[in-house]
Design a protein around this motif. Structure first.
Motif, PDB file in Angstrom:
ATOM      1  N   PHE A 113       0.847  -1.189   0.000  1.00 14.05           N
ATOM      2  CA  PHE A 113       0.000   0.000   0.000  1.00 14.05           C
ATOM      3  C   PHE A 113       0.884   1.241   0.000  1.00 14.05           C
ATOM      4  O   PHE A 113       2.013   1.202   0.505  1.00 14.05           O
ATOM      5  CB  PHE A 113      -0.877   0.046   1.263  1.00 14.05           C
ATOM      6  N   PHE A 114       0.357   2.335  -0.539  1.00 14.47           N
ATOM      7  CA  PHE A 114       1.030   3.623  -0.413  1.00 14.47           C
ATOM      8  C   PHE A 114       0.098   4.580   0.310  1.00 14.47           C
ATOM      9  O   PHE A 114      -1.087   4.655  -0.031  1.00 14.47           O
ATOM     10  CB  PHE A 114       1.395   4.191  -1.794  1.00 14.47           C
ATOM     11  N   THR A 115       0.610   5.279   1.301  1.00 13.22           N
ATOM     12  CA  THR A 115      -0.209   6.282   1.989  1.00 13.22           C
ATOM     13  C   THR A 115       0.440   7.644   1.828  1.00 13.22           C
ATOM     14  O   THR A 115       1.667   7.751   1.776  1.00 13.22           O
ATOM     15  CB  THR A 115      -0.364   5.972   3.484  1.00 13.22           C
ATOM     16  N   LYS A 116      -0.399   8.662   1.774  1.00 16.70           N
ATOM     17  CA  LYS A 116       0.107  10.016   1.515  1.00 16.70           C
ATOM     18  C   LYS A 116       0.052  10.916   2.746  1.00 16.70           C
ATOM     19  O   LYS A 116       0.531  12.046   2.703  1.00 16.70           O
ATOM     20  CB  LYS A 116      -0.711  10.669   0.399  1.00 16.70           C
ATOM     21  N   THR A 117      -0.576  10.431   3.801  1.00 19.19           N
ATOM     22  CA  THR A 117      -0.666  11.223   5.032  1.00 19.19           C
ATOM     23  C   THR A 117      -0.586  10.279   6.237  1.00 19.19           C
ATOM     24  O   THR A 117      -0.889   9.086   6.117  1.00 19.19           O
ATOM     25  CB  THR A 117      -2.019  11.981   5.140  1.00 19.19           C
ATOM     26  N   PRO A 118      -0.224  10.826   7.406  1.00 21.37           N
ATOM     27  CA  PRO A 118      -0.244  10.006   8.626  1.00 21.37           C
ATOM     28  C   PRO A 118      -1.629   9.425   8.892  1.00 21.37           C
ATOM     29  O   PRO A 118      -1.754   8.273   9.314  1.00 21.37           O
ATOM     30  CB  PRO A 118       0.159  10.989   9.730  1.00 21.37           C
ATOM     31  N   GLN A 119      -2.656  10.201   8.616  1.00 24.18           N
ATOM     32  CA  GLN A 119      -4.032   9.724   8.829  1.00 24.18           C
ATOM     33  C   GLN A 119      -4.305   8.468   8.012  1.00 24.18           C
ATOM     34  O   GLN A 119      -4.917   7.517   8.494  1.00 24.18           O
ATOM     35  CB  GLN A 119      -5.031  10.842   8.487  1.00 24.18           C
ATOM     36  N   LYS A 120      -3.831   8.470   6.753  1.00 21.71           N
ATOM     37  CA  LYS A 120      -4.059   7.296   5.884  1.00 21.71           C
ATOM     38  C   LYS A 120      -3.316   6.065   6.412  1.00 21.71           C
ATOM     39  O   LYS A 120      -3.779   4.939   6.271  1.00 21.71           O
ATOM     40  CB  LYS A 120      -3.603   7.605   4.453  1.00 21.71           C
ATOM     41  N   THR A 121      -2.169   6.297   6.993  1.00 22.63           N
ATOM     42  CA  THR A 121      -1.413   5.180   7.577  1.00 22.63           C
ATOM     43  C   THR A 121      -2.151   4.613   8.779  1.00 22.63           C
ATOM     44  O   THR A 121      -2.259   3.398   8.946  1.00 22.63           O
ATOM     45  CB  THR A 121       0.007   5.640   7.975  1.00 22.63           C
ATOM     46  N   SER A 122      -2.696   5.496   9.605  1.00 24.30           N
ATOM     47  CA  SER A 122      -3.499   5.072  10.742  1.00 24.30           C
ATOM     48  C   SER A 122      -4.758   4.337  10.257  1.00 24.30           C
ATOM     49  O   SER A 122      -5.127   3.291  10.802  1.00 24.30           O
ATOM     50  CB  SER A 122      -3.871   6.290  11.589  1.00 24.30           C
ATOM     51  N   ASP A 123      -5.381   4.864   9.210  1.00 22.33           N
ATOM     52  CA  ASP A 123      -6.581   4.210   8.641  1.00 22.33           C
ATOM     53  C   ASP A 123      -6.259   2.793   8.164  1.00 22.33           C
ATOM     54  O   ASP A 123      -7.061   1.875   8.338  1.00 22.33           O
ATOM     55  CB  ASP A 123      -7.126   5.014   7.448  1.00 22.33           C
ATOM     56  N   GLU A 155       4.927  10.470   1.912  1.00 32.74           N
ATOM     57  CA  GLU A 155       4.444   9.217   1.338  1.00 32.74           C
ATOM     58  C   GLU A 155       5.166   8.032   1.971  1.00 32.74           C
ATOM     59  O   GLU A 155       6.376   8.083   2.192  1.00 32.74           O
ATOM     60  CB  GLU A 155       4.676   9.194  -0.179  1.00 32.74           C
ATOM     61  N   ARG A 156       4.392   7.000   2.259  1.00 32.33           N
ATOM     62  CA  ARG A 156       4.986   5.779   2.820  1.00 32.33           C
ATOM     63  C   ARG A 156       4.544   4.573   2.012  1.00 32.33           C
ATOM     64  O   ARG A 156       3.383   4.463   1.637  1.00 32.33           O
ATOM     65  CB  ARG A 156       4.523   5.574   4.277  1.00 32.33           C
ATOM     66  N   LYS A 157       5.497   3.672   1.783  1.00 33.38           N
ATOM     67  CA  LYS A 157       5.185   2.379   1.175  1.00 33.38           C
ATOM     68  C   LYS A 157       5.043   1.380   2.315  1.00 33.38           C
ATOM     69  O   LYS A 157       5.958   1.225   3.136  1.00 33.38           O
ATOM     70  CB  LYS A 157       6.321   1.968   0.234  1.00 33.38           C
ATOM     71  N   ILE A 158       3.926   0.716   2.382  1.00 33.62           N
ATOM     72  CA  ILE A 158       3.652  -0.193   3.498  1.00 33.62           C
ATOM     73  C   ILE A 158       3.381  -1.593   2.963  1.00 33.62           C
ATOM     74  O   ILE A 158       2.404  -1.818   2.259  1.00 33.62           O
ATOM     75  CB  ILE A 158       2.460   0.313   4.344  1.00 33.62           C
ATOM     76  N   LYS A 159       4.285  -2.483   3.268  1.00 35.45           N
ATOM     77  CA  LYS A 159       4.147  -3.861   2.805  1.00 35.45           C
ATOM     78  C   LYS A 159       3.672  -4.721   3.976  1.00 35.45           C
ATOM     79  O   LYS A 159       4.285  -4.742   5.040  1.00 35.45           O
ATOM     80  CB  LYS A 159       5.506  -4.363   2.291  1.00 35.45           C
ATOM     81  N   ILE A 160       2.570  -5.419   3.742  1.00 37.35           N
ATOM     82  CA  ILE A 160       2.008  -6.283   4.788  1.00 37.35           C
ATOM     83  C   ILE A 160       2.091  -7.730   4.325  1.00 37.35           C
ATOM     84  O   ILE A 160       1.588  -8.071   3.254  1.00 37.35           O
ATOM     85  CB  ILE A 160       0.544  -5.894   5.094  1.00 37.35           C
ATOM     86  N   GLU A 161       2.751  -8.542   5.102  1.00 34.60           N
ATOM     87  CA  GLU A 161       2.935  -9.946   4.758  1.00 34.60           C
ATOM     88  C   GLU A 161       2.436 -10.827   5.890  1.00 34.60           C
ATOM     89  O   GLU A 161       2.658 -10.531   7.059  1.00 34.60           O
ATOM     90  CB  GLU A 161       4.420 -10.279   4.594  1.00 34.60           C
TER      91      GLU A 161
END
Ligand code: ADP
Ligand code: MG
Length: 145
Positions: free
Chosen positions: A10-20, A136-142
């Motif tokens: 996933f890519f998030t563009k704000t801290p809120q999106k990362t929390s979501d 922006e953060r790239k978030i990999k969930i495995e």
């Protein structure tokens, strides 16, 4: 071999999106799960965890009596442990009784989990966060399967 992972990015563009994203991810978690949070300081591990905590009702906060590295949340019959090993010396990881959290049948989210050598377990998730741009953060969930 059981070291294969189901993986999503996933890519998030704000801290809120990362929390979501953490809040949504929480729906996947079940009793006994261990989540390894990986990524540099300031990547968003705590922000992601705050979303998970929110999903579990954000109630019953207690700072663990045993050591300062664990925040504990109670969510109807299950506990959520947020463990941050950042300040812990590598040699002391297994001196703190951490297995009492990990293998308690609750849910543990661990920042700087790479210090937890030897904590292999079938209910393990890896959440790896990379700083790809300013906000922006790239978030990999495995999921280990
Ligand atoms: P960590 O726990 O990995 O050290 P934190 O969650 O405490 O990181 O901090 C992340 C920092 O990055 C916060 O200051 C937050 O505002 C900022 N930030 C900027 N963009 C994002 C994003 N897309 N997701 C998460 N955090 C972000
Ligand atoms: Mg943190």
């Amino acid at each position: 071999g059981t070291n294969t992972f189901k993986e999503k990015v996933f890519f998030t563009k704000t801290p809120q999106k990362t929390s979501d994203l953490g809040e949504k991810f929480a729906a996947e978690l079940k009793s006994g799960d261990i989540v390894f949070l990986k990524g540099d300081l300031g990547s968003g591990k705590t922000t992601f965890t705050q979303g998970v905590v929110k999903a579990f009702g954000n109630k019953g906060f207690a700072r663990s009596s045993s050591f300062m590295l664990v925040n504990e949340y109670n969510a109807d019959g299950i506990k959520l442990f947020h463990i941050d090993l950042y300040r812990l010396k590598l040699s002391s990881v297994w001196d703190i009784g951490i297995e009492e959290y990990l293998y308690s049948g609750n849910i543990s989210l661990i920042e700087w989990a790479d210090r937890l050598v030897g904590a292999e377990n079938d209910n393990r998730w890896n959440v790896e966060i990379e700083n790809t741009a300013d906000t922006e953060r790239k978030i990999k969930i495995e999921k280990k399967k």
